[in-house]
Scaffold this motif. Structure first.
Motif, mmCIF file in Angstrom:
data_model
loop_
_atom_site.group_PDB
_atom_site.id
_atom_site.type_symbol
_atom_site.label_atom_id
_atom_site.label_comp_id
_atom_site.label_asym_id
_atom_site.label_seq_id
_atom_site.Cartn_x
_atom_site.Cartn_y
_atom_site.Cartn_z
ATOM 1 N N VAL A 61 35.849 36.723 91.648
ATOM 2 C CA VAL A 61 36.246 35.751 90.629
ATOM 3 C C VAL A 61 36.656 36.452 89.341
ATOM 4 C CG1 VAL A 61 35.479 33.762 89.287
ATOM 5 C CG2 VAL A 61 34.734 34.041 91.663
ATOM 6 N N ASP A 62 35.850 37.412 88.903
ATOM 7 C CA ASP A 62 36.182 38.127 87.669
ATOM 8 C C ASP A 62 37.516 38.847 87.787
ATOM 9 O OD1 ASP A 62 33.836 37.211 86.669
ATOM 10 O OD2 ASP A 62 32.703 39.054 87.051
ATOM 11 N N GLY A 63 37.812 39.449 88.936
ATOM 12 C CA GLY A 63 39.080 40.142 89.114
ATOM 13 C C GLY A 63 40.258 39.203 89.041
ATOM 14 N N VAL A 64 40.116 37.992 89.611
ATOM 15 C CA VAL A 64 41.196 37.016 89.552
ATOM 16 C C VAL A 64 41.454 36.589 88.121
ATOM 17 C CG1 VAL A 64 41.897 34.704 90.241
ATOM 18 C CG2 VAL A 64 40.779 36.214 91.894
ATOM 19 N N VAL A 65 40.387 36.356 87.368
ATOM 20 C CA VAL A 65 40.533 35.955 85.968
ATOM 21 C C VAL A 65 41.204 37.044 85.155
ATOM 22 C CG1 VAL A 65 39.288 35.328 83.882
ATOM 23 C CG2 VAL A 65 38.599 34.365 86.078
ATOM 24 N N VAL A 66 40.818 38.300 85.391
ATOM 25 C CA VAL A 66 41.406 39.418 84.651
ATOM 26 C C VAL A 66 42.879 39.567 84.990
ATOM 27 C CG1 VAL A 66 41.356 41.917 84.356
ATOM 28 C CG2 VAL A 66 39.221 40.631 84.373
ATOM 29 N N ASP A 67 43.232 39.461 86.273
ATOM 30 C CA ASP A 67 44.635 39.578 86.667
ATOM 31 C C ASP A 67 45.481 38.463 86.058
ATOM 32 O OD1 ASP A 67 43.943 41.775 88.092
ATOM 33 O OD2 ASP A 67 43.854 40.752 90.043
ATOM 34 N N ASP A 68 44.963 37.249 86.041
ATOM 35 C CA ASP A 68 45.705 36.137 85.454
ATOM 36 C C ASP A 68 45.881 36.336 83.952
ATOM 37 O OD1 ASP A 68 46.813 33.365 85.811
ATOM 38 O OD2 ASP A 68 45.286 32.969 84.283
ATOM 39 N N ALA A 69 44.855 36.834 83.283
ATOM 40 C CA ALA A 69 44.972 37.095 81.845
ATOM 41 C C ALA A 69 45.989 38.195 81.567
ATOM 42 C CB ALA A 69 43.613 37.478 81.263
ATOM 43 N N ALA A 70 46.002 39.232 82.408
ATOM 44 C CA ALA A 70 46.977 40.308 82.216
ATOM 45 C C ALA A 70 48.398 39.810 82.446
ATOM 46 C CB ALA A 70 46.663 41.468 83.171
ATOM 47 N N ARG A 71 48.580 38.940 83.444
ATOM 48 C CA ARG A 71 49.908 38.386 83.697
ATOM 49 C C ARG A 71 50.377 37.530 82.522
ATOM 50 N NH1 ARG A 71 51.406 33.614 85.216
ATOM 51 N NH2 ARG A 71 49.260 32.993 85.664
ATOM 52 N N GLN A 72 49.497 36.696 82.001
ATOM 53 C CA GLN A 72 49.867 35.868 80.851
ATOM 54 C C GLN A 72 50.169 36.725 79.625
ATOM 55 O OE1 GLN A 72 46.948 32.851 80.120
ATOM 56 N NE2 GLN A 72 47.126 31.929 82.163
ATOM 57 N N LEU A 73 49.400 37.778 79.427
ATOM 58 C CA LEU A 73 49.662 38.678 78.299
ATOM 59 C C LEU A 73 51.022 39.345 78.430
ATOM 60 C CD1 LEU A 73 48.755 40.138 75.733
ATOM 61 C CD2 LEU A 73 47.611 41.834 77.186
ATOM 62 N N ALA A 74 51.365 39.780 79.648
ATOM 63 C CA ALA A 74 52.677 40.398 79.858
ATOM 64 C C ALA A 74 53.801 39.399 79.606
ATOM 65 C CB ALA A 74 52.771 40.953 81.286
ATOM 66 N N GLU A 75 53.621 38.142 80.039
ATOM 67 C CA GLU A 75 54.650 37.134 79.799
ATOM 68 C C GLU A 75 54.808 36.849 78.315
ATOM 69 O OE1 GLU A 75 53.465 33.764 82.045
ATOM 70 O OE2 GLU A 75 54.005 34.623 83.998
ATOM 71 N N ARG A 76 53.694 36.726 77.598
ATOM 72 C CA ARG A 76 53.786 36.459 76.154
ATOM 73 C C ARG A 76 54.404 37.638 75.419
ATOM 74 N NH1 ARG A 76 52.834 32.755 78.589
ATOM 75 N NH2 ARG A 76 51.338 31.060 78.236
ATOM 76 N N THR A 77 54.069 38.846 75.862
ATOM 77 C CA THR A 77 54.663 40.032 75.226
ATOM 78 C C THR A 77 56.163 40.079 75.458
ATOM 79 O OG1 THR A 77 52.594 41.259 75.558
ATOM 80 C CG2 THR A 77 54.579 42.541 75.092
ATOM 81 N N GLU A 78 56.591 39.751 76.671
ATOM 82 C CA GLU A 78 58.030 39.725 76.969
ATOM 83 C C GLU A 78 58.747 38.657 76.144
ATOM 84 O OE1 GLU A 78 61.003 39.179 80.847
ATOM 85 O OE2 GLU A 78 58.811 39.186 81.077
ATOM 86 N N ASP A 79 58.115 37.479 76.014
ATOM 87 C CA ASP A 79 58.710 36.416 75.195
ATOM 88 C C ASP A 79 58.829 36.854 73.737
ATOM 89 O OD1 ASP A 79 58.814 34.884 77.450
ATOM 90 O OD2 ASP A 79 56.979 33.746 77.002
ATOM 91 N N LEU A 80 57.785 37.514 73.229
ATOM 92 C CA LEU A 80 57.815 37.970 71.839
ATOM 93 C C LEU A 80 58.907 39.012 71.627
ATOM 94 C CD1 LEU A 80 56.611 38.006 69.008
ATOM 95 C CD2 LEU A 80 54.950 39.707 69.807
ATOM 96 N N GLN A 81 59.057 39.935 72.567
ATOM 97 C CA GLN A 81 60.108 40.937 72.447
ATOM 98 C C GLN A 81 61.492 40.312 72.487
ATOM 99 O OE1 GLN A 81 59.213 43.628 75.656
ATOM 100 N NE2 GLN A 81 57.632 44.713 74.522
ATOM 101 N N ARG A 82 61.692 39.313 73.351
ATOM 102 C CA ARG A 82 62.990 38.649 73.428
ATOM 103 C C ARG A 82 63.304 37.896 72.138
ATOM 104 N NH1 ARG A 82 61.963 36.046 77.426
ATOM 105 N NH2 ARG A 82 61.465 34.010 76.572
ATOM 106 N N VAL A 83 62.307 37.196 71.606
ATOM 107 C CA VAL A 83 62.526 36.461 70.352
ATOM 108 C C VAL A 83 62.803 37.421 69.208
ATOM 109 C CG1 VAL A 83 61.412 34.967 68.658
ATOM 110 C CG2 VAL A 83 61.170 34.473 71.089
ATOM 111 N N THR A 84 62.101 38.548 69.176
ATOM 112 C CA THR A 84 62.323 39.537 68.124
ATOM 113 C C THR A 84 63.730 40.116 68.198
ATOM 114 O OG1 THR A 84 59.965 40.119 68.158
ATOM 115 C CG2 THR A 84 61.464 41.683 67.119
ATOM 116 N N ALA A 85 64.198 40.422 69.413
ATOM 117 C CA ALA A 85 65.565 40.950 69.566
ATOM 118 C C ALA A 85 66.605 39.911 69.174
ATOM 119 C CB ALA A 85 65.779 41.405 71.013
#
Length: 231
Positions: A61-85
């Motif tokens: 369970v903990d691994g699934v939660v961590v993987d989902d959080a990492a995926r969401q963080l990567a998506e938000r980071t990509e969105d932030l980079q696109r908006v900044t550009a």
């Protein structure tokens, strides 16, 4: 098993639900059951009654939660980079458009002053640029200087079709290339951009340039058109 383990209290979970979750039948409270009647299966006391199945308990369970959080963080980071550009590109476009508007306005204003400058130069040639008229003329010329506009076109400049407009032509042995010998109207430019070409009279060379001298060490027989040597 030691005597201490036997005396340790056991955790007991009692199921006091009035409805059997399996059969759906009503249950009789333990105090109301006749003597000697065994309790229902759902009311049996067991420390293992509510244990999770082994296949569910073993899931990471903990691994699934961590993987989902990492995926969401990567998506938000990509969105932030696109908006900044996109914002950086927007700022560059706005700045480029602002500079273009300023340049166009300055060039239009300078173009309206060119006829006045022509009158000033004619008055200067006739010696009439004196007194209050000279003060006004100096202020008008100062406006052009403030806009970064400079004049060009002087007698003796090599003729350049990109800078000069030829309205007169003559020839002279004193020039070796087409030369602007007469300036009828000066030209103006702002930086590398020509705002108005200079109107000039062009003098061309009277005779073409002489042929190139023969290469040292060559003989008459090597020259084109040379005949055989006399015997």
């Amino acid at each position: 098993m030691s005597q201490q383990d036997e005396q340790a209290p056991r955790v007991v979970i009692r199921d006091k639900r009035r409805i059997d979750p399996t059969s759906g039948a009503a249950r009789v409270p333990a105090g109301d059951q006749p003597a000697g009647t065994a309790p229902e299966q759902g009311e049996q006391m067991s420390e293992h009654a509510h244990e999770m199945p082994a296949d569910v308990a073993d899931q990471p369970v903990d691994g699934v939660v961590v993987d989902d959080a990492a995926r969401q963080l990567a998506e938000r980071t990509e969105d932030l980079q696109r908006v900044t550009a996109e914002y950086a590109n927007y700022r560059r476009r706005v700045e480029r458009d602002r500079v273009l508007v300023v340049d166009q306005a300055a060039e239009r204003f300078a173009g309206q002053l060119f006829p006045i400058v022509d009158d000033i130069e004619r008055a200067r040639d006739h010696g009439d640029l004196t007194g209050a008229f000279k003060v006004v003329a100096d202020r008008v010329l100062g406006l052009l200087d403030g806009l970064g506009v400079t004049s060009f076109g002087a007698p003796g400049d090599p003729f350049d079709p990109a800078l000069h407009e030829a309205v007169l032509h003559d020839t002279s042995p004193e020039v070796t290339e087409p030369t602007a010998t007469t300036v009828l109207r000066p030209g103006f430019r702002r930086g590398d951009r020509v705002l108005r070409t200079a109107m000039v009279g062009v003098t061309d060379p009277e005779s073409p340039a002489p042929a190139a001298a023969p290469v040292a060490g060559s003989t008459a027989d090597d020259q084109p058109g040379a005949g055989p040597a006399a015997g």
